[in-house]
Design a protein around this motif. Structure first.
Motif, PDB file in Angstrom:
ATOM      1  N   VAL A  77      35.236  34.762  34.694  1.00  0.00           N
ATOM      2  CA  VAL A  77      35.783  34.776  36.044  1.00  0.00           C
ATOM      3  C   VAL A  77      34.933  35.719  36.888  1.00  0.00           C
ATOM      4  O   VAL A  77      34.607  36.833  36.456  1.00  0.00           O
ATOM      5  CB  VAL A  77      37.256  35.248  36.049  1.00  0.00           C
ATOM      6  N   ASP A  78      34.566  35.281  38.055  1.00  0.00           N
ATOM      7  CA  ASP A  78      33.798  36.126  38.975  1.00  0.00           C
ATOM      8  C   ASP A  78      34.757  36.960  39.811  1.00  0.00           C
ATOM      9  O   ASP A  78      35.718  36.439  40.386  1.00  0.00           O
ATOM     10  CB  ASP A  78      32.920  35.265  39.882  1.00  0.00           C
ATOM     11  N   ARG A  79      34.478  38.255  39.863  1.00  0.00           N
ATOM     12  CA  ARG A  79      35.292  39.167  40.646  1.00  0.00           C
ATOM     13  C   ARG A  79      34.403  40.119  41.435  1.00  0.00           C
ATOM     14  O   ARG A  79      33.178  40.129  41.262  1.00  0.00           O
ATOM     15  CB  ARG A  79      36.230  39.979  39.748  1.00  0.00           C
ATOM     16  N   THR A  80      35.030  40.904  42.274  1.00  0.00           N
ATOM     17  CA  THR A  80      34.324  41.934  43.029  1.00  0.00           C
ATOM     18  C   THR A  80      34.957  43.272  42.678  1.00  0.00           C
ATOM     19  O   THR A  80      36.131  43.494  42.967  1.00  0.00           O
ATOM     20  CB  THR A  80      34.428  41.684  44.542  1.00  0.00           C
ATOM     21  N   ALA A  81      34.177  44.133  42.017  1.00  0.00           N
ATOM     22  CA  ALA A  81      34.683  45.426  41.572  1.00  0.00           C
ATOM     23  C   ALA A  81      34.293  46.506  42.570  1.00  0.00           C
ATOM     24  O   ALA A  81      33.178  46.521  43.093  1.00  0.00           O
ATOM     25  CB  ALA A  81      34.129  45.769  40.193  1.00  0.00           C
ATOM     26  N   ARG A  82      35.232  47.394  42.818  1.00  0.00           N
ATOM     27  CA  ARG A  82      34.963  48.530  43.695  1.00  0.00           C
ATOM     28  C   ARG A  82      34.290  49.631  42.874  1.00  0.00           C
ATOM     29  O   ARG A  82      34.927  50.312  42.083  1.00  0.00           O
ATOM     30  CB  ARG A  82      36.255  49.020  44.324  1.00  0.00           C
ATOM     31  N   PRO A 106      45.735  39.314  36.324  1.00  0.00           N
ATOM     32  CA  PRO A 106      45.065  38.228  37.056  1.00  0.00           C
ATOM     33  C   PRO A 106      45.705  38.013  38.425  1.00  0.00           C
ATOM     34  O   PRO A 106      46.916  38.182  38.598  1.00  0.00           O
ATOM     35  CB  PRO A 106      45.270  37.013  36.147  1.00  0.00           C
ATOM     36  N   SER A 107      44.884  37.654  39.382  1.00  0.00           N
ATOM     37  CA  SER A 107      45.380  37.359  40.721  1.00  0.00           C
ATOM     38  C   SER A 107      46.221  36.087  40.681  1.00  0.00           C
ATOM     39  O   SER A 107      46.240  35.362  39.686  1.00  0.00           O
ATOM     40  CB  SER A 107      44.216  37.193  41.694  1.00  0.00           C
ATOM     41  N   SER A 108      46.886  35.799  41.783  1.00  0.00           N
ATOM     42  CA  SER A 108      47.717  34.590  41.843  1.00  0.00           C
ATOM     43  C   SER A 108      46.904  33.327  41.569  1.00  0.00           C
ATOM     44  O   SER A 108      47.316  32.474  40.760  1.00  0.00           O
ATOM     45  CB  SER A 108      48.423  34.494  43.196  1.00  0.00           C
ATOM     46  N   PRO A 109      45.716  33.145  42.209  1.00  0.00           N
ATOM     47  CA  PRO A 109      44.918  31.946  41.891  1.00  0.00           C
ATOM     48  C   PRO A 109      44.490  31.903  40.425  1.00  0.00           C
ATOM     49  O   PRO A 109      44.485  30.834  39.806  1.00  0.00           O
ATOM     50  CB  PRO A 109      43.714  32.059  42.832  1.00  0.00           C
ATOM     51  N   GLU A 110      44.133  33.082  39.844  1.00  0.00           N
ATOM     52  CA  GLU A 110      43.741  33.115  38.434  1.00  0.00           C
ATOM     53  C   GLU A 110      44.928  32.771  37.539  1.00  0.00           C
ATOM     54  O   GLU A 110      44.789  32.018  36.568  1.00  0.00           O
ATOM     55  CB  GLU A 110      43.195  34.493  38.083  1.00  0.00           C
ATOM     56  N   HIS A 111      46.081  33.323  37.875  1.00  0.00           N
ATOM     57  CA  HIS A 111      47.278  33.041  37.074  1.00  0.00           C
ATOM     58  C   HIS A 111      47.637  31.561  37.135  1.00  0.00           C
ATOM     59  O   HIS A 111      47.973  30.945  36.111  1.00  0.00           O
ATOM     60  CB  HIS A 111      48.441  33.894  37.579  1.00  0.00           C
ATOM     61  N   GLU A 112      47.561  30.973  38.310  1.00  0.00           N
ATOM     62  CA  GLU A 112      47.876  29.555  38.462  1.00  0.00           C
ATOM     63  C   GLU A 112      46.865  28.680  37.717  1.00  0.00           C
ATOM     64  O   GLU A 112      47.203  27.574  37.280  1.00  0.00           O
ATOM     65  CB  GLU A 112      47.904  29.189  39.941  1.00  0.00           C
ATOM     66  N   THR A 117      45.067  38.219  30.538  1.00  0.00           N
ATOM     67  CA  THR A 117      44.271  39.265  29.908  1.00  0.00           C
ATOM     68  C   THR A 117      45.107  39.970  28.859  1.00  0.00           C
ATOM     69  O   THR A 117      46.316  40.157  29.024  1.00  0.00           O
ATOM     70  CB  THR A 117      43.755  40.279  30.947  1.00  0.00           C
ATOM     71  N   TYR A 118      44.442  40.326  27.763  1.00  0.00           N
ATOM     72  CA  TYR A 118      45.093  41.059  26.681  1.00  0.00           C
ATOM     73  C   TYR A 118      44.701  42.537  26.705  1.00  0.00           C
ATOM     74  O   TYR A 118      45.157  43.296  25.848  1.00  0.00           O
ATOM     75  CB  TYR A 118      44.724  40.441  25.331  1.00  0.00           C
ATOM     76  N   VAL A 119      43.862  42.924  27.636  1.00  0.00           N
ATOM     77  CA  VAL A 119      43.456  44.325  27.771  1.00  0.00           C
ATOM     78  C   VAL A 119      44.536  45.048  28.553  1.00  0.00           C
ATOM     79  O   VAL A 119      44.850  44.667  29.687  1.00  0.00           O
ATOM     80  CB  VAL A 119      42.092  44.444  28.479  1.00  0.00           C
ATOM     81  N   ARG A 120      45.097  46.081  27.962  1.00  0.00           N
ATOM     82  CA  ARG A 120      46.172  46.824  28.589  1.00  0.00           C
ATOM     83  C   ARG A 120      45.750  48.278  28.810  1.00  0.00           C
ATOM     84  O   ARG A 120      45.194  48.924  27.922  1.00  0.00           O
ATOM     85  CB  ARG A 120      47.434  46.793  27.709  1.00  0.00           C
ATOM     86  N   GLY A 121      46.021  48.774  30.014  1.00  0.00           N
ATOM     87  CA  GLY A 121      45.746  50.165  30.312  1.00  0.00           C
ATOM     88  C   GLY A 121      46.908  51.054  29.925  1.00  0.00           C
ATOM     89  O   GLY A 121      47.981  50.553  29.542  1.00  0.00           O
ATOM     90  N   PRO A 122      46.717  52.362  30.004  1.00  0.00           N
ATOM     91  CA  PRO A 122      45.451  53.001  30.375  1.00  0.00           C
ATOM     92  C   PRO A 122      44.449  52.961  29.221  1.00  0.00           C
ATOM     93  O   PRO A 122      44.812  53.182  28.077  1.00  0.00           O
ATOM     94  CB  PRO A 122      45.867  54.436  30.682  1.00  0.00           C
ATOM     95  N   LEU A 123      43.230  52.626  29.544  1.00  0.00           N
ATOM     96  CA  LEU A 123      42.147  52.578  28.569  1.00  0.00           C
ATOM     97  C   LEU A 123      40.954  53.288  29.196  1.00  0.00           C
ATOM     98  O   LEU A 123      40.270  52.735  30.055  1.00  0.00           O
ATOM     99  CB  LEU A 123      41.806  51.125  28.224  1.00  0.00           C
TER     100      LEU A 123
END
Length: 207
Positions: A77-82, A106-112, A117-123
């Motif tokens: 998935v392509d995203r924009t990271a700050r 995941p964002s609403s479009p990603e969820h739909e 994701t199985y990665v859970r914070g805090p990490l």
């Protein structure tokens, strides 16, 4: 042929005609071989296009690619990271940004589209310790203790991003266990629930 034989043959032919007519009346077509139509088509698209995103959903930052789970496989998935300008030039800084993206829901479009994701914070992620192999990244949790799919997401995201050193993903945990090298294989993307393959010889210790 005897009269009894002719009677039996006529009775058998009549039975076949009756059975064929019954099947035809029920709308069932007879077939001599089984038909394999293949698996049922998936209704999950596993794809987010630019048309699915609104201008507000595209924050300013650095374009990154992360791996999420969709239809029991890893999909990018392509995203924009700050990311700060200082972190952009730092492998550890970029790795932290990628971890944050993986831990984000995941964002609403990603969820739909079926992504999860199985990665859970805090990490929390940090750089190598003295004596660690070159390129080591240490997590606040032991990599082997993470869910296999979460580790697969991290390894494949790092392997194809700016967080890997020469394509090798060397991860350690908070304890004294030696770091281990991992690789993102095609099988890892197809079956992220299975153990992530490890590397053989690791890079030389960092100075």
């Amino acid at each position: 042929m005897t009269p009894k034989g002719r009677i039996r043959r006529a009775a058998a032919a009549l039975a076949v005609l009756i059975a064929t007519a019954a099947l035809g009346g029920c709308g069932i077509r007879t077939t001599q071989v089984p038909v394999d139509a293949g698996p049922a088509p998936s209704r999950v698209p596993c794809e987010v296009t630019s048309q699915d995103l609104t201008p507000q959903a595209q924050p300013k930052g650095v374009p990154v690619r992360v791996y999420l789970v969709c239809a029991s496989q890893l999909e990018s998935v392509d995203r924009t990271a700050r990311v700060s300008e200082k972190a952009v030039g730092s492998r550890t800084g970029m790795a932290r940004a990628l971890i944050d993206e993986l831990a984000r829901e995941p964002s609403s479009p990603e969820h739909e589209a079926g992504f999860a994701t199985y990665v859970r914070g805090p990490l929390v992620l940090s750089g190598p310790r003295p004596g660690d192999p070159a390129g080591t990244l240490r997590l606040s949790r032991q990599p082997e203790d993470l869910p296999p799919a979460a580790l697969a997401q991290i390894v494949c995201t790092f392997a194809e991003g700016r967080a890997a050193a020469d394509g090798s993903v060397v991860l350690g945990g908070p304890g004294e266990y030696a770091p281990r090298g991992y690789r993102c294989s095609a099988e890892t993307k197809e079956r992220p629930e299975e153990p992530v393959p490890t590397l053989g010889a690791l890079p030389s210790p960092s100075s």
